[in-house]
Design a protein around this motif. Structure first.
Motif, mmCIF file in Angstrom:
data_model
loop_
_atom_site.group_PDB
_atom_site.id
_atom_site.type_symbol
_atom_site.label_atom_id
_atom_site.label_comp_id
_atom_site.label_asym_id
_atom_site.label_seq_id
_atom_site.Cartn_x
_atom_site.Cartn_y
_atom_site.Cartn_z
ATOM 1 N N ASN A 140 0.699 -1.162 -0.033
ATOM 2 C CA ASN A 140 0.075 -0.122 0.066
ATOM 3 C C ASN A 140 0.871 1.315 -0.118
ATOM 4 O O ASN A 140 0.339 2.318 0.222
ATOM 5 N N GLU A 141 2.181 1.208 -0.236
ATOM 6 C CA GLU A 141 2.921 2.306 -0.159
ATOM 7 C C GLU A 141 2.768 3.196 -1.299
ATOM 8 O O GLU A 141 2.591 2.722 -2.423
ATOM 9 N N LYS A 142 3.104 4.384 -1.099
ATOM 10 C CA LYS A 142 2.852 5.290 -2.157
ATOM 11 C C LYS A 142 4.202 5.680 -2.619
ATOM 12 O O LYS A 142 5.132 5.132 -2.029
ATOM 13 N N GLY A 143 4.434 6.303 -3.739
ATOM 14 C CA GLY A 143 5.923 6.948 -3.984
ATOM 15 C C GLY A 143 6.168 5.976 -5.456
ATOM 16 O O GLY A 143 5.477 5.707 -6.255
ATOM 17 N N ASP A 144 7.566 5.618 -5.562
ATOM 18 C CA ASP A 144 7.978 5.414 -6.801
ATOM 19 C C ASP A 144 8.037 3.908 -7.064
ATOM 20 O O ASP A 144 8.426 3.211 -7.978
ATOM 21 N N GLY A 148 0.730 -2.084 -6.334
ATOM 22 C CA GLY A 148 0.634 -3.336 -5.926
ATOM 23 C C GLY A 148 1.952 -4.289 -5.685
ATOM 24 O O GLY A 148 1.787 -5.308 -5.109
ATOM 25 N N GLU A 149 3.074 -3.442 -5.920
ATOM 26 C CA GLU A 149 4.191 -4.338 -5.618
ATOM 27 C C GLU A 149 4.399 -4.556 -3.924
ATOM 28 O O GLU A 149 4.353 -3.317 -3.287
ATOM 29 N N ILE A 150 4.602 -5.898 -3.533
ATOM 30 C CA ILE A 150 4.950 -5.841 -2.317
ATOM 31 C C ILE A 150 6.238 -5.580 -1.982
ATOM 32 O O ILE A 150 7.459 -6.137 -2.494
ATOM 33 N N ARG A 151 6.394 -4.650 -0.922
ATOM 34 C CA ARG A 151 7.748 -4.424 -0.477
ATOM 35 C C ARG A 151 7.719 -4.762 1.220
ATOM 36 O O ARG A 151 6.737 -4.983 1.808
ATOM 37 N N THR A 152 8.994 -5.139 1.529
ATOM 38 C CA THR A 152 9.145 -5.563 2.877
ATOM 39 C C THR A 152 9.904 -4.532 3.846
ATOM 40 O O THR A 152 10.983 -4.034 3.130
ATOM 41 N N TYR A 153 9.356 -4.255 4.911
ATOM 42 C CA TYR A 153 10.023 -3.313 5.852
ATOM 43 C C TYR A 153 10.353 -3.776 6.915
ATOM 44 O O TYR A 153 9.691 -4.742 7.549
ATOM 45 N N THR A 172 13.554 -4.830 1.295
ATOM 46 C CA THR A 172 12.902 -5.927 0.103
ATOM 47 C C THR A 172 14.054 -6.382 -0.654
ATOM 48 O O THR A 172 14.051 -7.597 -0.783
ATOM 49 N N GLU A 173 15.112 -5.713 -1.178
ATOM 50 C CA GLU A 173 16.126 -6.239 -1.916
ATOM 51 C C GLU A 173 17.011 -7.161 -1.095
ATOM 52 O O GLU A 173 17.598 -8.049 -1.550
ATOM 53 N N ILE A 174 17.183 -6.938 0.157
ATOM 54 C CA ILE A 174 17.931 -7.989 1.215
ATOM 55 C C ILE A 174 17.252 -9.099 1.266
ATOM 56 O O ILE A 174 17.873 -10.326 1.174
ATOM 57 N N GLU A 175 15.998 -8.976 1.494
ATOM 58 C CA GLU A 175 14.911 -10.528 1.449
ATOM 59 C C GLU A 175 15.011 -11.074 0.299
ATOM 60 O O GLU A 175 14.655 -12.336 0.416
#
Length: 176
Positions: A140-144, A148-153, A172-175
């Motif tokens: 649900n993040e806004k931005g670039d 619908g892309e799932i990001r991990t925080y 995300t990239e580390i995961e």
């Protein structure tokens, strides 16, 4: 300051009293001047310290924000007003700090209510216990980021007055 006479008992009691009062006034004036200078020095040191903290938070790579609870007439938290966000948070959300200032969290990120993060933030404020989430998946993040892309925080939140401070990092990239 010395006041003297070469003759013994040359000052009357009233003159001695007056001289003592003048001395006390001078001492008081000197102490006030010294206290003012110390106050100015402390204020300058505090301003330098605040600026260092502000610059550190603003320039850190992790997102950082401060929220205040918005409560209804029963005292229940209904939202969080956004008091501050750093540059990293603006980048993640794809918004400018001015657009976020004084906005409400659920107005900007309404999905936080559905995905449970809003409830977690409420728990932090209500219980005083910190929130530590090593992995939080969100689309649900806004931005670039792609819609619908799932990001991990990685998220950390602690209570601050009637609100909270939140720091988060996109891992995300580390995961992957």
């Amino acid at each position: 300051l010395n006041i003297y006479s070469d003759r013994p008992d040359s000052f009357t009691l009233s003159e001695v009293k007056l001289l003592q009062e003048m001395t006390d006034d001078l001492v008081y004036g000197i102490k006030v001047l010294r206290a003012r200078e110390e106050h100015k020095r402390i204020e300058a040191a505090l301003a330098r310290s605040e600026e260092r903290v502000r610059a550190s938070i603003e320039n850190m790579p992790d997102a950082f924000s401060i929220y205040s609870a918005v409560r209804d007439e029963t005292g229940a938290i209904t939202d969080f007003s956004i008091d501050y966000v750093n540059a990293a948070a603006c980048r993640i959300w794809g918004m400018k700090a001015g657009d976020l200032a004084e906005g409400d969290l659920l107005e900007i990120l309404p999905g936080y209510r559905d995905n449970g993060l809003f409830a977690e933030y409420c728990k932090v404020v209500e219980t005083g216990l910190p929130l530590i989430m090593g992995r939080w998946n969100d689309n649900n993040e806004k931005g670039d980021k792609s819609p619908g892309e799932i990001r991990t925080y990685n998220i950390r939140a602690v209570k601050l007055e009637d609100g909270l401070v939140v720091a988060w990092r996109d891992i995300t990239e580390i995961e992957r």
